[in-house]
Every structure is written in structure tokens, then in C-alpha cells.
Design an enzyme around this catalytic site. Structure first.
Site, PDB file in Angstrom:
ATOM      1  N   ASP A   1      -9.873  -9.511   8.636  1.00 20.54           N
ATOM      2  CA  ASP A   1      -9.314  -8.177   8.375  1.00 20.54           C
ATOM      3  C   ASP A   1     -10.287  -7.026   8.650  1.00 20.54           C
ATOM      4  O   ASP A   1      -9.849  -5.966   9.070  1.00 20.54           O
ATOM      5  CB  ASP A   1      -8.835  -8.099   6.923  1.00 20.54           C
ATOM      6  CG  ASP A   1      -7.915  -6.922   6.669  1.00 20.54           C
ATOM      7  OD1 ASP A   1      -7.048  -6.642   7.512  1.00 20.54           O
ATOM      8  OD2 ASP A   1      -8.077  -6.258   5.624  1.00 20.54           O
TER       9      ASP A   1
ATOM     10  N   TYR B   1      -1.394  -3.495  -6.876  1.00 18.54           N
ATOM     11  CA  TYR B   1      -1.288  -4.152  -5.570  1.00 18.54           C
ATOM     12  C   TYR B   1      -2.662  -4.217  -4.885  1.00 18.54           C
ATOM     13  O   TYR B   1      -3.408  -3.222  -4.884  1.00 18.54           O
ATOM     14  CB  TYR B   1      -0.279  -3.401  -4.674  1.00 18.54           C
ATOM     15  CG  TYR B   1      -0.288  -3.966  -3.271  1.00 18.54           C
ATOM     16  CD1 TYR B   1       0.275  -5.211  -3.013  1.00 18.54           C
ATOM     17  CD2 TYR B   1      -0.933  -3.303  -2.230  1.00 18.54           C
ATOM     18  CE1 TYR B   1       0.221  -5.765  -1.747  1.00 18.54           C
ATOM     19  CE2 TYR B   1      -0.991  -3.847  -0.953  1.00 18.54           C
ATOM     20  CZ  TYR B   1      -0.419  -5.081  -0.722  1.00 18.54           C
ATOM     21  OH  TYR B   1      -0.493  -5.636   0.528  1.00 18.54           O
TER      22      TYR B   1
ATOM     23  N   SER C   1      -1.780  -3.727  10.260  1.00 24.96           N
ATOM     24  CA  SER C   1      -1.476  -4.629   9.146  1.00 24.96           C
ATOM     25  C   SER C   1      -0.282  -5.512   9.485  1.00 24.96           C
ATOM     26  O   SER C   1       0.712  -5.040  10.051  1.00 24.96           O
ATOM     27  CB  SER C   1      -1.140  -3.810   7.906  1.00 24.96           C
ATOM     28  OG  SER C   1      -2.183  -2.903   7.647  1.00 24.96           O
TER      29      SER C   1
ATOM     30  N   ARG D   1       1.719 -12.164  -0.844  1.00 26.57           N
ATOM     31  CA  ARG D   1       0.348 -12.380  -0.371  1.00 26.57           C
ATOM     32  C   ARG D   1      -0.276 -13.628  -0.970  1.00 26.57           C
ATOM     33  O   ARG D   1       0.100 -14.070  -2.047  1.00 26.57           O
ATOM     34  CB  ARG D   1      -0.514 -11.175  -0.776  1.00 26.57           C
ATOM     35  CG  ARG D   1      -0.104  -9.861  -0.125  1.00 26.57           C
ATOM     36  CD  ARG D   1      -0.594  -9.790   1.271  1.00 26.57           C
ATOM     37  NE  ARG D   1      -0.185  -8.588   1.969  1.00 26.57           N
ATOM     38  CZ  ARG D   1      -0.926  -8.022   2.935  1.00 26.57           C
ATOM     39  NH1 ARG D   1      -2.078  -8.532   3.294  1.00 26.57           N
ATOM     40  NH2 ARG D   1      -0.481  -6.950   3.553  1.00 26.57           N
TER      41      ARG D   1
ATOM     42  N   LYS E   1      -9.767  -2.130   1.243  1.00 28.25           N
ATOM     43  CA  LYS E   1      -9.422  -0.981   2.091  1.00 28.25           C
ATOM     44  C   LYS E   1     -10.189   0.284   1.684  1.00 28.25           C
ATOM     45  O   LYS E   1     -10.650   1.045   2.536  1.00 28.25           O
ATOM     46  CB  LYS E   1      -7.918  -0.715   2.011  1.00 28.25           C
ATOM     47  CG  LYS E   1      -7.065  -1.906   2.411  1.00 28.25           C
ATOM     48  CD  LYS E   1      -7.353  -2.355   3.811  1.00 28.25           C
ATOM     49  CE  LYS E   1      -6.424  -3.479   4.242  1.00 28.25           C
ATOM     50  NZ  LYS E   1      -6.732  -3.926   5.603  1.00 28.25           N
TER      51      LYS E   1
ATOM     52  N   CYS F   1       0.173  -7.860  11.630  1.00 27.93           N
ATOM     53  CA  CYS F   1       0.457  -8.099  13.062  1.00 27.93           C
ATOM     54  C   CYS F   1      -0.265  -9.337  13.563  1.00 27.93           C
ATOM     55  O   CYS F   1      -0.508  -9.475  14.764  1.00 27.93           O
ATOM     56  CB  CYS F   1       0.049  -6.897  13.898  1.00 27.93           C
ATOM     57  SG  CYS F   1       1.170  -5.508  13.735  1.00 27.93           S
TER      58      CYS F   1
ATOM     59  N   HIS G   1     -10.947  -2.129  11.221  1.00 25.66           N
ATOM     60  CA  HIS G   1      -9.871  -3.011  10.753  1.00 25.66           C
ATOM     61  C   HIS G   1      -9.714  -4.139  11.776  1.00 25.66           C
ATOM     62  O   HIS G   1      -8.758  -4.151  12.548  1.00 25.66           O
ATOM     63  CB  HIS G   1      -8.590  -2.168  10.649  1.00 25.66           C
ATOM     64  CG  HIS G   1      -7.469  -2.810   9.905  1.00 25.66           C
ATOM     65  ND1 HIS G   1      -6.146  -2.466  10.118  1.00 25.66           N
ATOM     66  CD2 HIS G   1      -7.452  -3.770   8.951  1.00 25.66           C
ATOM     67  CE1 HIS G   1      -5.372  -3.175   9.321  1.00 25.66           C
ATOM     68  NE2 HIS G   1      -6.138  -3.980   8.611  1.00 25.66           N
TER      69      HIS G   1
ATOM     70  N   ARG H   1       0.841  -1.194   0.000  1.00 23.27           N
ATOM     71  CA  ARG H   1       0.000   0.000   0.000  1.00 23.27           C
ATOM     72  C   ARG H   1       0.881   1.251   0.000  1.00 23.27           C
ATOM     73  O   ARG H   1       2.009   1.231   0.473  1.00 23.27           O
ATOM     74  CB  ARG H   1      -0.915   0.034   1.234  1.00 23.27           C
ATOM     75  CG  ARG H   1      -2.081  -0.925   1.156  1.00 23.27           C
ATOM     76  CD  ARG H   1      -3.009  -0.770   2.344  1.00 23.27           C
ATOM     77  NE  ARG H   1      -2.415  -1.262   3.559  1.00 23.27           N
ATOM     78  CZ  ARG H   1      -1.826  -0.509   4.479  1.00 23.27           C
ATOM     79  NH1 ARG H   1      -1.789   0.815   4.342  1.00 23.27           N
ATOM     80  NH2 ARG H   1      -1.285  -1.032   5.555  1.00 23.27           N
TER      81      ARG H   1
END
Ligand code: OXD
Ligand code: MN
Length: 584
Positions: free
Chosen positions: A276, A198, A249, A365, A207, A251, A227, A70
Site C-alpha cells: 500500500d 474505520y 484504493s 477488510r 494514511k 484497484c 501510495h 474513508r
């Protein structure tokens, strides 16, 4: 395919006039369509089939090397009043935003196909679900959106019934970082993203829609777009609690959402609802309920193995799109900490050479469908979502923050969330490992001024006496040699059990100026190799250091100026006073 909804037809025509594609294709979301696109992308080299015997229906996409995460520094919210986006966002006026984007999109789809993707965020029959249409020139986006959302003809039917939708326009453009921008126009329910393929920048349902635009809508309509993962914890007695956790993000949200109870936690079952994003509403009884607006996972690959997340590890052996992983000589995907196989080719397609750095990109990813998750909750499709017992904030902190503590009440919980700080990760471009404030893990995603956002959070206390309790966790404490004090992963269930015990009034806690800490005996450490000193460090707090932390939170909060809610300031003052008194 086209639509009977005039506003959608007109918008598609208007976008086509601007971008001038060779053809327009309306996605129906069918399996046949998906197979056609996948085959075409394999022919063009956009997708590389992986070993189809061991990884059936799995593909690798290698992105442009400059386009791997991002881009927060290129992400803007466009509103008439700059104050409305706050210091937590980059601002542009709607007029400047449209002028900039119109220039970029002008003729950008010549020679390309323009895909129209109707999608629904949330179960199709949920009153809480919201729809959007993404227009893109990227078939990679199409196949990923099919995994990540309810996409195609059924979503279009709901859009036609609702009569409204979020408009998302995307083009990969030239993939030139100098010509890359992600703009949001909340008042127009519009997103425009140019120059990146991406996921976080290009799969606009995620997002851009489900957090930035949805947080704006949620404030207007009295709900929250967060989130957060959503997980169900079923006890051996068959009692299930649902918990929603906000961590920044990369974590460990996906790992926690798919947690497998360790042997010591016999009889516990864990059910994933989302990994998420959570949309949280109060029902008519004041009970907070959550739905996951997504239908798939866009997860970080490195670190995924049979020990850290066996469910994800198994899930991604089929029907998965990998982005920027390495491959083995047998053409299987490979990543750091996979714990099996060796890389032959790195994420850039070069023969692997350890001197070039990691084989898989640290932010590589997987995109995989939620229904393939072995612990997918049957209630993930429930139109009314699930009742939430606890909200949990957390960050990646080497020092300071204890393993777990509970906020004293809702207002204190909002302060705890507002004060979250975490070390940055590879999910966004920029330095990694730098501690920054990431309130409610929403720093990159809140589509409006945090001061107004905290006010909105605080307002929930007036609307229900039955709100979830609020907690803070930190799985990442280290000793002076850099060893983690807590084993994490499946063992985190022990901490979640304390959280449930608190919600059920089954255990007392120790009152401290920072909140409520567990009594040592109330965290189950049976069969855990953890020494007394580590446990003490994990379950206690250094009040002097915490005072310094709260001073820094105070400075951060004051950067929001007069718009900062008085209630939050008062809560902060009270905590500071308690810390001063405790210091004597
Ligand atoms: C994500 C992120 O991809 O938070 O979920 O960056
Ligand atoms: Mn995320």
C-alpha cells in the site's frame, strides 16, 4: 510504563487533561498484552471469535454501519496559507481546526481508557523509518496498530532516541457522522481524528501519518511518500528487480504485491515488500530505494480467492482481524467471490437475505501481519530498503488506456502520473464507478498542493541520472459487452516482464505521442486465451480519444493556476502538439 522523553510525557498529560479518561495505559506491544485486549474485546462483543479450528486466532469486528470507509469529505489539512493545501484538499486554518477538535475531544474519554501507542513506520533500525505516537480510546485500534506497525516498547525506545514523533490523537467519539472529522496539522506534525473507528480514519500510522504527514515531510527533506506497493520479481536466472506501483484504493495493489506466477511463467518468483505505501529515497549513488513503512496489510476482502490471490487467501486463515465480513453457519468468515461456503449471517449480523444486498460489505477488510505472508521478502526488513527499477502508475479504466506504456522520460512520467484517472471504489464513501482524476493515486492522500507535489517530483531529475523508468498500466479494459479484455491477476506478470525487459534495454518499443508501446511480440501471450482483436485493443491507442483525454488532463492541470510547474505545462503542450501532428 511511561517515558523519559519530556515532550511526549507533557503531550500525554495535556491530552489526558482535555479528554479526561478514567485511566491511561501505555501499550508495550507484547503478545501477553495483545491476548488480554483480545479477550476483553471478545467479552465486550467488540470482537467475535470466528471458527477457531479452521480460522485459528481470527476474529470478526462489526463496525457501526455508518462507519465503513474513508471519509474524504471530512478530511482536512490545516495550514496557515490555504494555497498550501491546493484544490486537491479541504482546508481549515490551524486555529479553527484546533478549536473544532478541542470542542469534540473535551471530556470525550470519560469512563474510558486512554491507550498510548508508540509506533515506528519502517524497520526499527532504518534511517528512513519515522515514528509516531497514537493516543486512542479504542482497543480495536490498539490491536490493529500492533499488526500494522512496529508498535510498543521497541518503538518507544527509538522515539526516545530520535527525540521527535508525529502526534496522533484519536477517539471513536459517538460514531456520529455529523461529529466526524480527520484533521492534519503538518507544521505541528499532528493528526486529530474524531468519530470514526474505520481503519483509514483511525489507524493513524497508515494514511494520516505515512502518506499525508509523510508526504509533507518528504517534500521538505527530499524524498517521496507514495501510495505504492513494492514487489520483487525474481527471474528463472535468479535476477531480481524491484518495482513500485501506484494504483488507487481497491484497484488490486494487494493482489499484485502477492502475485503467484501462473504455470506458463515457470521459474519466476514474486516477493512482497509492501502492498500500500512506499517511502522512496535517493541513495548517495542516485539510486532510488524503497521501504514499506507498514508491518501488515489492511486489505479489501471481497474478491479474494484461491485464484485471484492465493497468498492472501491462505494468509487470512489465521491470526487475522476481519471487519464487516459475513459468516457461514460454521462461523467461518464469508465474502462475495470467496468461491466456497455460503453466508448465513451478513455483515450487519442479520440472517443473510440476498434481497438486502451483498453479504459482506464491499469495503470489508482484513488486518493481517506481513510476516505471515508466504511470499514475504527477506529484504522487507532491510534498513536501506530495496533498489527500484521501475515506477508504475495505473487506474481502473474501462476504456482508452492501453494495457501498458512507458513514459518517454522522467518529466513525461510525471505528466503520466499527474494525469492518472480511475473509477472510484468502495474504499471511500461516495459514488462508486465514477471516473475521477487521481494523480499518482494520491488524490486522497497528498498532504499538500498537488502543484507543489509535481514540482517536487520533477526536481528528482536534477538529482539523479539513474532514476527508475516510469510506466502506466491498465488491467481493467473492457469490450463493448463489459467483458474484461485482459485476464489480470497472476497473468499481470507478463506485463511486468516487459517492464523489466525495457529497464534492462532488452526490447525496443514503438514510439507514439502517448509514450512507448510494446511491440506485440514482446508481450508473452503463450498459453493465454486472448484473441487478436482484444490484443490489438490492449496494445494500441486511439489517438483521437487520447487527444480528448489529454485536453481533459490539461483542464485539470490548469485548475492549479499559477502554481502549476511550468515544466509540467510544457510537457503537456509537447504531448498535445505531437497528438495534433499525428492526427495530421
Ligand atoms: C486503503 C485505501 O485502505 O487506500 O489502503 O483506502
Ligand atoms: Mn491504500
Amino acid at each position: 510504563m511511561t517515558t523519559k522523553l519530556q515532550s511526549l510525557r507533557e503531550w500525554v498529560e495535556q491530552v489526558a487533561d482535555l479528554t479526561r479518561p478514567d485511566q491511561i495505559y501505555w501499550c508495550d506491544g507484547s503478545e501477553a498484552e495483545n491476548q488480554r485486549f483480545t479477550a476483553a474485546m471478545c467479552d465486550s462483543g467488540d470482537l467475535l471469535p470466528l471458527n477457531q479450528e479452521t480460522y485459528p486466532n481470527c476474529y470478526l469486528h462489526r463496525s457501526d454501519p455508518s462507519d465503513v470507509a474513508r471519509v474524504e469529505h471530512l478530511t482536512f489539512i490545516c495550514t496557515d496559507d490555504e494555497e498550501d493545501v491546493g484544490p486537491n484538499n479541504l482546508w481549515m486554518s490551524p486555529a479553527d481546526g484546533h478549536a473544532k477538535m478541542d470542542a469534540l475531544f473535551d471530556g470525550c474519554m470519560q469512563g474510558r481508557t486512554m491507550y498510548v501507542i508508540p509506533y515506528c513506520m519502517g524497520p526499527l533500525d532504518s534511517p528512513y523509518a519515522r515514528c509516531g505516537v497514537e493516543i486512542t480510546d479504542s482497543p480495536y485500534v490498539v490491536v490493529n496498530m500492533r499488526i500494522m506497525t512496529r508498535m510498543g516498547a521497541s518503538a518507544l525506545a527509538r522515539i526516545e532516541q530520535d527525540g521527535n514523533f508525529v502526534k496522533g490523537l484519536h477517539s471513536t467519539g459517538e460514531l456520529d457522522p455529523e461529529r466526524r472529522f480527520i484533521l492534519h496539522f503538518p507544521a505541528e506534525l499532528e493528526i486529530q481524528s474524531y468519530g470514526s473507528g474505520y481503519g483509514g480514519n483511525a489507524l493513524l500510522g497508515k494514511k494520516c501519518h505515512a502518506l499525508r504527514i509523510a508526504s509533507w515531510q518528504a517534500r521538505q527533506e527530499g524524498w517521496l511518500a507514495e501510495h505504492m506497493l513494492i514487489v520483487g520479481l525474481e527471474s528463472p536466472e535468479g535476477e531480481t528487480h524491484y518495482v513500485a506501483c501506484a494504483f488507487p484504493s481497491a484497484c488490486g495493489k494487494t493482489n499484485l504485491a502477492m502475485l503467484i506466477p501462473p504455470e506458463s511463467q515457470q521459474g519466476w518468483k514474486v516477493w512482497t515488500l509492501g502492498d500500500d505505501i512506499a517511502w522512496l529515497h535517493l541513495d548517495e549513488n542516485g539510486q532510488m530505494r524503497a521501504i514499506n513503512p507498514e508491518a501488515g496489510y489492511f486489505g479489501v476482502v471481497p474478491g479474494t480467492n484461491a485464484k485471484t490471490n492465493k497468498n492472501a487467501f491462505d494468509l487470512i486463515t489465521r491470526d487475522t482481524i476481519f471487519t464487516n465480513v459475513a459468516t457461514t453457519a460454521d462461523n467461518e468468515p464469508w465474502w462475495e467471490d470467496k468461491k466456497e461456503g455460503t453466508p448465513a449471517t451478513d455483515w450487519l449480523g442479520r440472517p443473510f437475505d440476498a434481497g438486502n444486498g451483498p453479504a459482506a460489505h464491499p469495503n470489508s477488510r482484513f488486518t493481517a501481519s506481513a510476516v505471515n505472508n508466504p511470499c514475504y521478502s527477506s529484504l522487507a526488513e532491510a534498513p536501506d530498503g530495496v533498489p527500484i527499477s521501475a515506477l508504475v502508475f495505473g487506474g481502473r479504466r474501462k476504456e482508452l488506456a492501453p494495457l501498458v506504456y512507458e513514459a518517454k522520460n522522467w518529466r513525461h512520467g510525471v505528466l503520466v502520473g499527474a494525469g492518472v484517472a480511475s473509477e472510484t471504489t468502495a474504499a471511500a464513501t461516495g459514488a462508486v464507478g465514477v471516473v475521477r482524476r487521481d494523480p499518482m493515486a494520491m488524490k486522497p492522500f497528498c498532504g499538500y498542493n498537488f502543484a507543489d507535489y509535481w514540482n517536487h517530483w520533477l526536481s528528482f531529475a536534477e538529482r539523479s541520472e539513474n532514476l527508475p523508468r516510469i510506466f502506466h498500466v491498465n488491467w481493467f479494459r473492457q469490450d463493448s459487452e463489459g467483458n474484461f479484455l485482459w485476464p489480470g491477476f497472476g497473468e499481470n506478470l507478463r506485463v511486468l516482464r516487459w517492464i523489466i525487459d525495457r529497464c534492462e534495454h532488452r526490447v525496443d518499443a514503438i514510439e507514439t505521442p502517448i509514450g512507448l508501446l510494446p511491440k506485440k511480440d514482446n508481450i508473452d501471450i503463450v498459453d493465454l486465451e486472448i484473441d487478436e482483436a482484444a490484443l490489438h485493443a490492449l496494445l494500441s491507442v486511439n489517438l483521437e480519444q487520447w487527444k480528448a483525454e489529454m485536453e481533459s488532463v490539461g483542464e485539470y492541470l490548469s485548475s492549479f493556476g499559477a502554481r502549476l510547474p511550468v515544466e509540467l505545462q510544457l510537457e503537456h503542450d509537447e504531448v498535445m502538439q505531437a497528438l495534433r501532428e499525428a492526427a495530421g
